[in-house]
Design a protein around this motif. Structure first.
Motif, mmCIF file in Angstrom:
data_model
loop_
_atom_site.group_PDB
_atom_site.id
_atom_site.type_symbol
_atom_site.label_atom_id
_atom_site.label_comp_id
_atom_site.label_asym_id
_atom_site.label_seq_id
_atom_site.Cartn_x
_atom_site.Cartn_y
_atom_site.Cartn_z
ATOM 1 N N THR A 1 41.424 48.011 33.431
ATOM 2 C CA THR A 1 40.670 47.240 31.981
ATOM 3 C C THR A 1 41.294 46.445 31.237
ATOM 4 O O THR A 1 40.806 46.111 30.309
ATOM 5 N N ASP A 2 42.808 46.177 31.782
ATOM 6 C CA ASP A 2 43.454 45.228 30.742
ATOM 7 C C ASP A 2 43.236 43.800 31.052
ATOM 8 O O ASP A 2 43.380 43.249 32.259
ATOM 9 N N VAL A 3 42.654 42.865 30.035
ATOM 10 C CA VAL A 3 42.109 41.661 30.178
ATOM 11 C C VAL A 3 42.651 40.740 29.225
ATOM 12 O O VAL A 3 42.012 39.769 28.527
ATOM 13 N N ASP A 4 43.846 41.118 28.525
ATOM 14 C CA ASP A 4 44.276 40.371 27.520
ATOM 15 C C ASP A 4 44.771 38.960 27.916
ATOM 16 O O ASP A 4 44.801 38.088 27.276
ATOM 17 N N THR A 5 45.712 39.149 29.136
ATOM 18 C CA THR A 5 46.461 37.772 29.401
ATOM 19 C C THR A 5 45.614 37.286 30.688
ATOM 20 O O THR A 5 44.696 37.850 31.185
ATOM 21 N N GLU A 6 45.909 35.989 30.927
ATOM 22 C CA GLU A 6 45.012 35.212 32.080
ATOM 23 C C GLU A 6 45.348 35.903 33.337
ATOM 24 O O GLU A 6 44.301 35.940 34.211
ATOM 25 N N SER A 7 46.683 36.380 33.632
ATOM 26 C CA SER A 7 47.048 36.819 35.108
ATOM 27 C C SER A 7 46.297 38.387 34.965
ATOM 28 O O SER A 7 45.525 38.601 36.240
ATOM 29 N N ASP A 8 45.932 39.098 33.970
ATOM 30 C CA ASP A 8 45.291 40.178 33.930
ATOM 31 C C ASP A 8 43.800 40.144 34.228
ATOM 32 O O ASP A 8 43.161 40.836 35.107
ATOM 33 N N ARG A 9 43.227 39.089 33.708
ATOM 34 C CA ARG A 9 41.868 38.646 33.856
ATOM 35 C C ARG A 9 41.523 38.409 35.400
ATOM 36 O O ARG A 9 40.592 38.589 35.957
ATOM 37 N N ILE A 10 42.447 37.439 35.855
ATOM 38 C CA ILE A 10 42.408 37.058 37.311
ATOM 39 C C ILE A 10 42.321 38.210 38.143
ATOM 40 O O ILE A 10 41.600 38.435 39.034
ATOM 41 N N PHE A 11 43.365 39.152 38.049
ATOM 42 C CA PHE A 11 43.548 40.235 38.770
ATOM 43 C C PHE A 11 42.267 41.241 38.668
ATOM 44 O O PHE A 11 41.766 42.039 39.687
ATOM 45 N N PHE A 12 41.707 41.260 37.273
ATOM 46 C CA PHE A 12 40.362 42.316 37.144
ATOM 47 C C PHE A 12 39.363 41.572 37.849
ATOM 48 O O PHE A 12 38.605 42.273 38.802
ATOM 49 N N ILE A 13 39.099 40.322 37.745
ATOM 50 C CA ILE A 13 38.144 39.712 38.760
ATOM 51 C C ILE A 13 37.992 39.733 40.153
ATOM 52 O O ILE A 13 37.357 40.110 40.900
ATOM 53 N N LYS A 14 39.277 39.648 40.779
ATOM 54 C CA LYS A 14 39.688 39.828 42.101
ATOM 55 C C LYS A 14 39.181 41.057 42.375
ATOM 56 O O LYS A 14 38.633 41.435 43.628
ATOM 57 N N ALA A 15 39.691 42.259 41.721
ATOM 58 C CA ALA A 15 39.410 43.622 42.067
ATOM 59 C C ALA A 15 38.071 44.034 42.026
ATOM 60 O O ALA A 15 37.456 44.855 42.958
ATOM 61 N N VAL A 16 37.317 43.368 41.096
ATOM 62 C CA VAL A 16 35.880 43.843 41.114
ATOM 63 C C VAL A 16 35.128 43.055 42.238
ATOM 64 O O VAL A 16 34.307 43.557 43.115
ATOM 65 N N ALA A 17 35.571 41.767 42.652
ATOM 66 C CA ALA A 17 34.762 41.071 43.597
ATOM 67 C C ALA A 17 34.973 41.825 45.006
ATOM 68 O O ALA A 17 34.120 41.927 45.972
ATOM 69 N N GLN A 18 36.289 42.173 45.149
ATOM 70 C CA GLN A 18 36.699 42.896 46.492
ATOM 71 C C GLN A 18 36.249 44.289 46.533
ATOM 72 O O GLN A 18 35.544 44.548 47.501
ATOM 73 N N PHE A 19 36.029 44.999 45.417
ATOM 74 C CA PHE A 19 35.333 46.330 45.461
ATOM 75 C C PHE A 19 33.784 46.155 45.865
ATOM 76 O O PHE A 19 33.102 46.619 46.894
ATOM 77 N N MET A 20 33.027 45.071 45.365
ATOM 78 C CA MET A 20 31.648 44.928 45.435
ATOM 79 C C MET A 20 31.414 44.502 46.898
ATOM 80 O O MET A 20 30.513 44.693 47.578
ATOM 81 N N ALA A 21 32.549 43.536 47.278
ATOM 82 C CA ALA A 21 32.377 43.074 48.724
ATOM 83 C C ALA A 21 32.410 44.168 49.836
ATOM 84 O O ALA A 21 31.693 43.945 51.036
ATOM 85 N N THR A 22 33.415 45.316 49.718
ATOM 86 C CA THR A 22 33.683 46.213 50.545
ATOM 87 C C THR A 22 32.788 47.249 50.512
ATOM 88 O O THR A 22 32.295 47.884 51.685
ATOM 89 N N LYS A 23 32.410 47.513 49.293
ATOM 90 C CA LYS A 23 31.262 48.945 49.207
ATOM 91 C C LYS A 23 30.184 48.555 49.048
ATOM 92 O O LYS A 23 29.074 49.282 49.855
ATOM 93 N N ALA A 24 29.729 47.553 48.545
ATOM 94 C CA ALA A 24 28.238 47.299 48.386
ATOM 95 C C ALA A 24 27.761 45.999 49.337
ATOM 96 O O ALA A 24 26.539 45.631 49.200
#
Length: 389
Positions: free
Chosen positions: A43-66
């Motif tokens: 849930t950490d989205v303060d920096t640019e790298s954290d935001r990129i990691f967050f978006i990648k994690a969400v996209a990967q989860f939705m692609a594999t699970k849903a």
């Protein structure tokens, strides 16, 4: 749909007129938790790298699970395009919720209508059953006909199996197959020969390019070793330019310093001038106040000298014997003020200043010539006022 799914706050498209990554991250985390409550998403989205990691994690989860493919670039923009991407997840969850509600509704309806039979709702089922019945009848009839021909077909099949193979026909088929294989082999050999020739030509071209590159390198070295004819003059001009630049920098620095000194001198002069002007103004104001006090004291002395107690005799005799009371006029006041301003500002002997004042007062009536009696009383009054002081 978010409200139907149970999102705790209201969302409008106005929230995404400008990029709002915080709100997008909050919605994505809520959707992921809604889909898989045990999923751990950073849930950490303060920096640019954290935001990129967050978006990648969400996209990967939705692609594999849903099995939902999300565009990470649009999600990172956090605007209207991100809303379109989030609608993919929201639509799946909303449809699942609706399906569950419909199943529960059907169950309730079945429980309520166990003992009810509605023929109008079963018309389509009746049509399908009638069509299937007709197809089963036609298929059974065709199968019966084919089974009736099985006796003749069996004899023909056993005769074909029992017949021996003809060697000549088999040999012809094998020779044709061998010929085709040989032709394909020849074609492959031709292609290999072409590849060898192409490789040789390419090697020759590479060798020519290498030789050309070597010649160009040697030419470059020769050009670098040769000193141009104008290089000496160029270096000399460059040195002169550097000297001139140093002189310019020094003069410019001196000029700036002198300008600053000149500004400082002007500022000090202005302050001195203002201070002197204020001092003169204060001295003038003080002199005017002293003059006013002196005039008031002189007028009071005149009034005290002129007021005599009444003795025996008539009023007319007293009036004849009493001198006329002098009246201070505006010219007299101005003359008195003029007498005050004559002299230097540094101060001097009091006798000289008094004499100068008396001379000015004496000359005043003569120059005016209009009212000698009133002007004639001014020296005596001044003498009296001086004596009082």
């Amino acid at each position: 749909m978010m409200r139907a799914l149970g999102y705790p706050r209201l969302i409008s498209m106005e929230n995404f007129r400008t990029p709002n990554f915080t709100l997008v991250a909050e919605i994505l985390i809520w959707l992921v938790k809604r889909y898989e409550p045990l999923m751990d998403i950073p849930t950490d989205v303060d920096t640019e790298s954290d935001r990129i990691f967050f978006i990648k994690a969400v996209a990967q989860f939705m692609a594999t699970k849903a099995h939902i493919k999300l565009n990470t670039k649009r999600l990172y923009q956090a605007d209207g395009y991100a809303v379109k991407e989030m609608l993919k997840i929201t639509t799946v969850l909303y449809s699942a919720m609706k399906t569950k509600q419909m199943a529960l509704g059907d169950r309730n309806e079945e429980g309520n209508s166990k003992f009810k039979f509605d023929l109008s709702s079963r018309i389509s089922d009746l049509k399908t059953a009638r069509q299937l019945a007709s197809e089963v009848t036609s298929k059974g009839a065709s199968l019966y006909d084919l089974l009736g021909k099985e006796v003749d077909l069996r004899e023909m099949r056993t005769a074909a199996i029992a017949r021996p193979l003809e060697i000549n026909e088999t040999e012809k088929a094998l020779r044709a197959a061998i010929k085709e294989v040989l032709e394909s082999v020849e074609k492959t050999k031709d292609m290999l020969g072409n590849v060898v020739s192409d490789e040789t030509s390419l090697d020759n071209k590479i060798e020519k390019k290498k030789q050309e590159l070597e010649r160009n390198r040697k030419r470059l070295q020769t050009l670098q070793s040769v000193r141009p004819a104008f290089m000496d003059e160029y270096e000399k001009i460059e040195e002169d330019l550097q000297k001139q630049y140093d002189v310019f920098v020094e003069k410019f620095r001196n000029l700036c310093f002198l300008e600053s000194q000149l500004d400082e001198y002007h500022r000090l002069e202005q302050e001195r001038f203002e201070e002197a002007e204020n001092t003169l103004r204060m001295m003038q104001h003080k002199l005017r106040e002293d003059e006013r006090d002196l005039m008031r004291s002189s007028l009071k002395d005149e009034d005290s000298d002129m007021d005599v107690p009444e003795d025996e005799g008539s009023d007319s005799d007293m009036e004849e014997c009493r001198p006329s009371k002098p009246r201070p006029t505006r010219n007299g006041l101005l003359a008195g003020r003029g007498a005050r301003f004559i002299g230097n500002m540094q101060g001097g002997d009091s006798d000289e200043s008094e004499d100068s004042e008396i001379d000015v007062d004496e000359d005043g009536p003569v120059s005016r010539g209009a009212r000698p009696p009133r002007g004639g009383m001014r020296p005596a009054l001044l003498e009296e006022s001086d004596n009082d002081f």
